[in-house]
Design a protein around this motif. Structure first.
Motif, PDB file in Angstrom:
ATOM      1  N   MET A   4      36.999  78.179  17.693  1.00  0.00           N
ATOM      2  CA  MET A   4      37.547  76.859  17.491  1.00  0.00           C
ATOM      3  C   MET A   4      36.404  75.870  17.273  1.00  0.00           C
ATOM      4  SD  MET A   4      40.213  74.847  19.890  1.00  0.00           S
ATOM      5  CE  MET A   4      39.298  73.658  20.833  1.00  0.00           C
ATOM      6  N   ARG A   5      36.512  75.092  16.247  1.00  0.00           N
ATOM      7  CA  ARG A   5      35.483  74.101  15.948  1.00  0.00           C
ATOM      8  C   ARG A   5      35.688  72.850  16.794  1.00  0.00           C
ATOM      9  NH1 ARG A   5      34.627  73.102   9.803  1.00  0.00           N
ATOM     10  NH2 ARG A   5      33.000  71.911  10.795  1.00  0.00           N
ATOM     11  N   PRO A   6      34.590  72.236  17.242  1.00  0.00           N
ATOM     12  CA  PRO A   6      34.737  70.987  18.002  1.00  0.00           C
ATOM     13  C   PRO A   6      35.227  69.866  17.092  1.00  0.00           C
ATOM     14  CG  PRO A   6      32.425  71.525  17.672  1.00  0.00           C
ATOM     15  CD  PRO A   6      33.224  72.668  17.138  1.00  0.00           C
ATOM     16  N   THR A   7      35.963  68.930  17.658  1.00  0.00           N
ATOM     17  CA  THR A   7      36.454  67.804  16.875  1.00  0.00           C
ATOM     18  C   THR A   7      35.318  66.826  16.605  1.00  0.00           C
ATOM     19  OG1 THR A   7      37.085  66.609  18.852  1.00  0.00           O
ATOM     20  CG2 THR A   7      38.778  67.978  17.832  1.00  0.00           C
ATOM     21  N   THR A   8      35.421  66.109  15.502  1.00  0.00           N
ATOM     22  CA  THR A   8      34.368  65.162  15.134  1.00  0.00           C
ATOM     23  C   THR A   8      34.924  63.774  14.856  1.00  0.00           C
ATOM     24  OG1 THR A   8      34.534  65.805  12.810  1.00  0.00           O
ATOM     25  CG2 THR A   8      32.919  66.986  14.143  1.00  0.00           C
ATOM     26  N   ASP A   9      36.175  63.527  15.198  1.00  0.00           N
ATOM     27  CA  ASP A   9      36.788  62.232  14.896  1.00  0.00           C
ATOM     28  C   ASP A   9      36.016  61.063  15.499  1.00  0.00           C
ATOM     29  OD1 ASP A   9      38.751  63.641  13.580  1.00  0.00           O
ATOM     30  OD2 ASP A   9      40.216  63.465  15.202  1.00  0.00           O
ATOM     31  N   TYR A  10      35.716  61.147  16.776  1.00  0.00           N
ATOM     32  CA  TYR A  10      35.023  60.039  17.431  1.00  0.00           C
ATOM     33  C   TYR A  10      33.573  59.938  16.970  1.00  0.00           C
ATOM     34  CZ  TYR A  10      38.853  58.797  20.480  1.00  0.00           C
ATOM     35  OH  TYR A  10      40.052  58.358  20.954  1.00  0.00           O
TER      36      TYR A  10
ATOM     37  N   GLU B   5      32.227  64.373  22.944  1.00  0.00           N
ATOM     38  CA  GLU B   5      32.575  65.418  21.979  1.00  0.00           C
ATOM     39  C   GLU B   5      31.355  66.228  21.580  1.00  0.00           C
ATOM     40  OE1 GLU B   5      34.687  63.958  18.608  1.00  0.00           O
ATOM     41  OE2 GLU B   5      36.508  63.594  19.756  1.00  0.00           O
ATOM     42  N   ILE B   6      30.223  65.561  21.402  1.00  0.00           N
ATOM     43  CA  ILE B   6      28.992  66.274  21.053  1.00  0.00           C
ATOM     44  C   ILE B   6      28.616  67.233  22.176  1.00  0.00           C
ATOM     45  CG2 ILE B   6      26.512  65.993  20.691  1.00  0.00           C
ATOM     46  CD1 ILE B   6      27.229  63.311  19.265  1.00  0.00           C
ATOM     47  N   ALA B   7      28.669  66.756  23.418  1.00  0.00           N
ATOM     48  CA  ALA B   7      28.331  67.600  24.559  1.00  0.00           C
ATOM     49  C   ALA B   7      29.281  68.794  24.658  1.00  0.00           C
ATOM     50  CB  ALA B   7      28.363  66.786  25.847  1.00  0.00           C
ATOM     51  N   ALA B   8      30.570  68.551  24.484  1.00  0.00           N
ATOM     52  CA  ALA B   8      31.548  69.646  24.557  1.00  0.00           C
ATOM     53  C   ALA B   8      31.298  70.659  23.439  1.00  0.00           C
ATOM     54  CB  ALA B   8      32.962  69.096  24.455  1.00  0.00           C
ATOM     55  N   GLY B   9      30.986  70.181  22.245  1.00  0.00           N
ATOM     56  CA  GLY B   9      30.695  71.084  21.133  1.00  0.00           C
ATOM     57  C   GLY B   9      29.453  71.911  21.382  1.00  0.00           C
ATOM     58  N   LEU B  10      28.412  71.290  21.921  1.00  0.00           N
ATOM     59  CA  LEU B  10      27.194  72.031  22.227  1.00  0.00           C
ATOM     60  C   LEU B  10      27.430  73.065  23.312  1.00  0.00           C
ATOM     61  CD1 LEU B  10      24.542  69.176  22.096  1.00  0.00           C
ATOM     62  CD2 LEU B  10      24.836  71.043  20.463  1.00  0.00           C
ATOM     63  N   GLU B  11      28.230  72.713  24.316  1.00  0.00           N
ATOM     64  CA  GLU B  11      28.552  73.679  25.367  1.00  0.00           C
ATOM     65  C   GLU B  11      29.344  74.848  24.799  1.00  0.00           C
ATOM     66  OE1 GLU B  11      30.560  71.376  28.296  1.00  0.00           O
ATOM     67  OE2 GLU B  11      28.691  70.496  29.082  1.00  0.00           O
ATOM     68  N   MET B  12      30.263  74.563  23.878  1.00  0.00           N
ATOM     69  CA  MET B  12      31.081  75.612  23.267  1.00  0.00           C
ATOM     70  C   MET B  12      30.190  76.565  22.465  1.00  0.00           C
ATOM     71  SD  MET B  12      34.315  75.378  20.599  1.00  0.00           S
ATOM     72  CE  MET B  12      34.575  73.712  21.061  1.00  0.00           C
ATOM     73  N   VAL B  13      29.265  75.995  21.710  1.00  0.00           N
ATOM     74  CA  VAL B  13      28.382  76.817  20.884  1.00  0.00           C
ATOM     75  C   VAL B  13      27.441  77.620  21.766  1.00  0.00           C
ATOM     76  CG1 VAL B  13      26.502  76.709  19.212  1.00  0.00           C
ATOM     77  CG2 VAL B  13      28.528  75.326  18.874  1.00  0.00           C
ATOM     78  N   SER B  14      26.926  77.025  22.833  1.00  0.00           N
ATOM     79  CA  SER B  14      25.971  77.733  23.685  1.00  0.00           C
ATOM     80  C   SER B  14      26.629  78.875  24.453  1.00  0.00           C
ATOM     81  CB  SER B  14      25.292  76.760  24.649  1.00  0.00           C
ATOM     82  OG  SER B  14      26.197  76.290  25.596  1.00  0.00           O
TER      83      SER B  14
END
Length: 56
Positions: free
Chosen positions: A1-7, A44-53
């Motif tokens: 699942m890709r992180p959202t980038t709206d915000y 959102e950036i932090a959540a996306g980085l955590e998801m990728v890591s």
């Protein structure tokens, strides 16, 4: 699942708007909306980085 980038994109638009206003001579400081959106974008950036890591 890709992180959202709206915000993230919304924060970038607000930053560009503030930069353009400053370039035309308006010196209004960033408003409450900018800081709320920036906060959400960083979350959102932090959540996306955590998801990728966690995938590695």
């Amino acid at each position: 699942m890709r992180p959202t980038t709206d915000y993230i994109r919304h924060a970038a638009r607000l930053a560009r708007q503030l930069q353009l206003e400053a370039a035309t001579g308006a010196t209004a400081p960033p408003g409450e909306d900018f800081y709320k959106t920036l906060n959400k974008a960083f979350e959102e950036i932090a959540a996306g980085l955590e998801m990728v890591s966690t995938r590695d």
